[in-house]
Design an enzyme around this catalytic site. Structure first.
Site, PDB file in Angstrom:
ATOM      1  N   SER A   1       0.815  -1.186  -0.041  1.00 41.16           N
ATOM      2  CA  SER A   1      -0.003   0.161   0.007  1.00 41.16           C
ATOM      3  C   SER A   1       0.787   1.235   0.037  1.00 41.16           C
ATOM      4  CB  SER A   1      -0.970   0.001   1.309  1.00 41.16           C
ATOM      5  OG  SER A   1      -0.207  -0.221   2.283  1.00 41.16           O
TER       6      SER A   1
ATOM      7  N   HIS B   1      -2.861  -8.606   1.920  1.00 44.97           N
ATOM      8  CA  HIS B   1      -2.151  -7.343   2.521  1.00 44.97           C
ATOM      9  C   HIS B   1      -3.294  -7.079   3.582  1.00 44.97           C
ATOM     10  CE1 HIS B   1       0.046  -3.886   3.194  1.00 44.97           C
ATOM     11  NE2 HIS B   1      -0.499  -3.140   2.132  1.00 44.97           N
TER      12      HIS B   1
ATOM     13  N   ARG C   1       2.960  -5.115  16.529  1.00 39.23           N
ATOM     14  CA  ARG C   1       1.695  -4.723  16.539  1.00 39.23           C
ATOM     15  C   ARG C   1       0.564  -5.801  16.843  1.00 39.23           C
ATOM     16  NH1 ARG C   1       1.809  -3.031  10.348  1.00 39.23           N
ATOM     17  NH2 ARG C   1       2.507  -5.208  10.113  1.00 39.23           N
TER      18      ARG C   1
ATOM     19  N   ASP D   1      -2.725  -8.623  11.334  1.00 41.17           N
ATOM     20  CA  ASP D   1      -4.109  -8.848  10.917  1.00 41.17           C
ATOM     21  C   ASP D   1      -4.846 -10.096  11.869  1.00 41.17           C
ATOM     22  OD1 ASP D   1      -4.124  -6.682   9.200  1.00 41.17           O
ATOM     23  OD2 ASP D   1      -3.043  -8.059   7.675  1.00 41.17           O
TER      24      ASP D   1
HETATM   25  N1  NMX Z   1      -0.321 -19.670   5.181  1.00 43.41           N
HETATM   26  C1  NMX Z   1       0.061 -20.500   4.440  1.00 43.41           C
HETATM   27  N2  NMX Z   1       1.044 -20.337   3.564  1.00 43.41           N
HETATM   28  C2  NMX Z   1       1.981 -19.385   3.907  1.00 43.41           C
HETATM   29  C3  NMX Z   1       1.426 -18.343   4.705  1.00 43.41           C
HETATM   30  C4  NMX Z   1       0.431 -18.697   5.442  1.00 43.41           C
HETATM   31  N3  NMX Z   1       0.012 -17.909   6.445  1.00 43.41           N
HETATM   32  N4  NMX Z   1       2.516 -17.367   4.651  1.00 43.41           N
HETATM   33  C5  NMX Z   1       3.233 -17.815   3.758  1.00 43.41           C
HETATM   34  N5  NMX Z   1       2.907 -19.072   3.123  1.00 43.41           N
HETATM   35  C6  NMX Z   1       3.487 -19.621   1.944  1.00 43.41           C
HETATM   36  C7  NMX Z   1       3.206 -18.680   0.765  1.00 43.41           C
HETATM   37  O1  NMX Z   1       2.065 -18.704   0.161  1.00 43.41           O
HETATM   38  C8  NMX Z   1       4.262 -19.302  -0.267  1.00 43.41           C
HETATM   39  O2  NMX Z   1       3.931 -20.425  -0.724  1.00 43.41           O
HETATM   40  P1  NMX Z   1       4.202 -21.022  -2.345  1.00 43.41           P
HETATM   41  O3  NMX Z   1       5.630 -21.193  -2.383  1.00 43.41           O
HETATM   42  O4  NMX Z   1       3.236 -21.978  -2.367  1.00 43.41           O
HETATM   43  O5  NMX Z   1       3.875 -19.565  -3.201  1.00 43.41           O
HETATM   44  C9  NMX Z   1       5.618 -19.652   0.807  1.00 43.41           C
HETATM   45  O6  NMX Z   1       4.913 -19.833   2.072  1.00 43.41           O
HETATM   46  C10 NMX Z   1       6.534 -18.581   0.762  1.00 43.41           C
HETATM   47  O7  NMX Z   1       5.962 -17.546   1.263  1.00 43.41           O
HETATM   48  P2  NMX Z   1       6.890 -16.384   2.225  1.00 43.41           P
HETATM   49  O8  NMX Z   1       8.060 -16.060   1.461  1.00 43.41           O
HETATM   50  O9  NMX Z   1       6.950 -16.696   3.568  1.00 43.41           O
HETATM   51  O10 NMX Z   1       5.859 -15.123   2.094  1.00 43.41           O
HETATM   52  P3  NMX Z   1       5.742 -14.024   1.228  1.00 43.41           P
HETATM   53  O11 NMX Z   1       6.643 -12.920   1.380  1.00 43.41           O
HETATM   54  O12 NMX Z   1       5.544 -14.632  -0.351  1.00 43.41           O
HETATM   55  O13 NMX Z   1       4.274 -13.369   1.502  1.00 43.41           O
HETATM   56  C11 NMX Z   1       2.559 -13.084   2.989  1.00 43.41           C
HETATM   57  C12 NMX Z   1       3.944 -12.748   2.858  1.00 43.41           C
HETATM   58  C13 NMX Z   1       2.333 -11.978   4.296  1.00 43.41           C
HETATM   59  C14 NMX Z   1       1.700 -12.419   1.683  1.00 43.41           C
HETATM   60  C15 NMX Z   1       2.363 -14.456   3.387  1.00 43.41           C
HETATM   61  O14 NMX Z   1       2.701 -14.810   4.498  1.00 43.41           O
HETATM   62  C16 NMX Z   1       0.626 -14.742   3.482  1.00 43.41           C
HETATM   63  O15 NMX Z   1       0.045 -14.830   2.351  1.00 43.41           O
HETATM   64  N6  NMX Z   1       0.341 -14.645   4.862  1.00 43.41           N
HETATM   65  C17 NMX Z   1      -1.339 -14.937   4.981  1.00 43.41           C
HETATM   66  C18 NMX Z   1      -2.001 -13.431   4.658  1.00 43.41           C
HETATM   67  C19 NMX Z   1      -1.937 -12.363   5.511  1.00 43.41           C
HETATM   68  O16 NMX Z   1      -1.671 -12.227   6.601  1.00 43.41           O
HETATM   69  N7  NMX Z   1      -1.420 -11.341   4.964  1.00 43.41           N
HETATM   70  C20 NMX Z   1      -1.422 -10.012   5.852  1.00 43.41           C
HETATM   71  C21 NMX Z   1       0.106  -9.289   6.047  1.00 43.41           C
HETATM   72  C22 NMX Z   1       0.406  -8.140   6.592  1.00 43.41           C
HETATM   73  N8  NMX Z   1      -0.475  -6.960   6.094  1.00 43.41           N
HETATM   74  O17 NMX Z   1      -1.392  -6.637   6.598  1.00 43.41           O
HETATM   75  O18 NMX Z   1      -0.303  -6.735   5.143  1.00 43.41           O
HETATM   76  C1  MLT Z   2       2.082  -3.759   6.370  1.00 44.96           C
HETATM   77  O1  MLT Z   2       1.619  -3.214   7.506  1.00 44.96           O
HETATM   78  O2  MLT Z   2       2.008  -3.079   5.200  1.00 44.96           O
HETATM   79  C2  MLT Z   2       2.189  -4.944   6.353  1.00 44.96           C
HETATM   80  O3  MLT Z   2       2.770  -5.777   7.641  1.00 44.96           O
HETATM   81  C3  MLT Z   2       2.926  -5.478   5.166  1.00 44.96           C
HETATM   82  C4  MLT Z   2       4.269  -5.413   4.872  1.00 44.96           C
HETATM   83  O4  MLT Z   2       5.056  -4.554   5.521  1.00 44.96           O
HETATM   84  O5  MLT Z   2       4.761  -5.905   3.703  1.00 44.96           O
END
Ligand code: NMX
Ligand code: MLT
Length: 434
Positions: A240, A270, A326, A372
């Site tokens: 964002s 996100h 947080r 979150d």
């Molecule tokens: N549950 C299941 N699988 C996960 C999760 C999770 N919470 N987090 C990461 N993975 C998987 C991810 O989908 C990826 O799978 P693949 O290789 O099949 O594509 C693998 O683990 C490696 O991902 P990472 O490198 O650890 O994570 P990345 O940096 O790509 O993504 C997020 C970060 C935050 C997008 C990911 O952890 C996620 O999807 N979390 C759940 C959604 C979430 O809580 N998002 C909010 C983040 C905070 N915010 O507010 O923005």
């Molecule tokens: C945020 O607050 O924007 C989330 O934790 C995601 C991030 O920092 O990549």
């Protein structure tokens, strides 16, 4: 007393030579190397953005202008008899790097108050949308609809000099930030409370007034202050903040930029993860007939979710490698204000159960909870049950940090963003597989 804008101008004048010197004397120094994994993998970890507003350490979590979250909560002035600081003070800190006095916050609050009346046509635009429209679409549309108010746009058309860009951006930022709580509360009351709109109360601070306009009793005022503070900034690479910065780098004004920011936040990986976390918890609760589940039951749920190809919302992070501070701040709030809340007990159970499962699965680089996983439960507890609204709250908070960044971007003359892309052929040639 030095007013916010005067202080900012002094700080900008002090800061500019640092950037000029870095560029002139060290512009060609290498600070990072890029791998193919990073290029294909969402540019993860590439050092390619600059901001002084906040810094994210993977192990420690966020620091706002050098202060940890507990320090910010401790140091920033607060309204009488509450635990969380003025939102106006958060903006002051992010913008200037200084902890304001209460008198300085009052001046800023006065500025916000003067500017917060939303033009009627913005509400008409929201009303013109289908009522089933997602609240984030309503929010983004409302911000975009207000673009005609942009002082930056107007002054640019008149031939404003580059020196004045930050000033016009500052004016736009204050004008929009002051209106976002009003627009958010309007969307909520319009969409979910039969259009029974509660007028703003000019005597209240931003957090207090938001709670008042939402029609939710104390301590929701403090919940709002906490929520806006913890969501305000997370350095510049998150989707964002980056979307806001990218849009603004073309000299699009704050309205266009914050609408972009809102759109990026609306994705489930996100900001929307807070809505998804709550949906997940409600689903667990319904399946278990509202009983306190055993660890085994929750484990089965988590594995079933993963095995069906879905992520566990509220866990994992692109940068963090420990529990998000947080999350911890909100957990402490729950422990002292709502320890017996059933959903909170579920959240706590997930905190215990999910990380070892994600570790066992071996995919997620960070198995720990992010903000979150905890934010929706607090909203639910205080009566905000319409969880598709939760990301609007995130957007109001995030706009504070993004706006501070946009003002500094213009003050320091950061250019239009334009990274280089490569083709798959090029990469294959570079590594000798073609
Ligand atoms: N549950 C299941 N699988 C996960 C999760 C999770 N919470 N987090 C990461 N993975 C998987 C991810 O989908 C990826 O799978 P693949 O290789 O099949 O594509 C693998 O683990 C490696 O991902 P990472 O490198 O650890 O994570 P990345 O940096 O790509 O993504 C997020 C970060 C935050 C997008 C990911 O952890 C996620 O999807 N979390 C759940 C959604 C979430 O809580 N998002 C909010 C983040 C905070 N915010 O507010 O923005
Ligand atoms: C945020 O607050 O924007 C989330 O934790 C995601 C991030 O920092 O990549």
């Amino acid at each position: 007393m030095e007013r916010l804008k005067e202080k900012l101008k002094r700080k900008i004048d002090e800061h500019r030579p640092r950037v000029v010197r870095l560029l002139k004397e060290h512009g060609d120094k290498v600070i990072d190397e890029i791998t193919i994994g990073q290029v294909i993998g969402g540019m993860r970890g590439i050092k390619s953005l600059i901001t002084d507003v906040s810094y994210l350490d993977p192990e420690e979590g966020i620091r706002f202008r050098g202060y940890t979250l507990p320090e910010v909560i401790d140091l920033l002035p607060k309204p009488e008899s509450v635990e969380m600081p003025y939102v106006e003070g958060v903006f002051y800190l992010l913008l200037t790097g200084e902890i304001p006095t209460k008198a300085e916050i009052e001046l800023v609050a006065g500025e916000f108050n003067k500017r917060k009346q939303v033009p009627d046509y913005v509400f008409d635009v929201i009303r013109a949308l289908d009522k089933e429209t997602h609240p984030m679409t309503m929010m983004s549309t409302a911000i975009l609809a207000m673009q005609k108010e942009s002082i930056f746009y107007e002054r640019y058309e008149e031939g404003m000099s580059k020196e004045e860009y930050w000033d016009a951006t500052y004016e736009d930022a204050l004008n929009v930030l002051s209106k976002l709580p009003e627009i958010g509360a309007f969307i909520y009351r319009y969409k979910y409370k039969n259009g029974d709109i509660i007028p703003s109360d000019p005597k209240l601070d931003m957090g207090g007034n938001f709670a008042h306009m939402m029609g939710i009793e104390k301590p929701y005022d403090d919940v709002s202050r906490m929520h806006f503070l913890i969501h305000s900034d997370h350095e510049s690479g998150n989707a964002s903040a980056h979307a806001g910065h990218l849009t603004s780098s073309t000299l699009s004004d704050v309205y266009y930029s914050l609408s972009s920011m809102t759109n990026a936040l609306a994705g489930p990986l996100h900001g929307l993860a807070n809505q998804e976390s709550l949906r997940f918890l409600r689903h667990v609760k319904d399946e278990l007939n509202g009983e306190i589940p055993s660890e085994e039951m929750i484990k089965k749920f988590v594995w079933d979710t993963l095995n069906s190809g879905q992520v566990i919302p509220g866990f994992g992070h692109a940068v963090l490698r420990k529990t998000d501070p947080r999350y911890s701040v909100q957990r402490e709030f729950c422990q002292s204000h709502m320890p017996d809340d059933l959903l909170f007990k579920y959240v706590d159970m997930l905190y215990k159960v999910v990380p070892p499962i994600l570790q066992e699965q071996g995919k997620a680089k960070n198995p720990w909870p992010n903000l979150d996983a905890q934010s929706g439960v607090i909203q639910w507890h205080y009566g905000l049950r319409e969880f598709d609204f939760y990301t609007v709250l995130f957007a109001i908070g995030r706009a504070i940090g993004v706006s501070a960044n946009l003002i500094w971007d213009r003050a320091l003359g950061y250019p239009i963003e334009r990274p280089k892309s490569v083709t798959t052929d090029t990469l294959e040639e570079m590594v000798g597989i073609k």
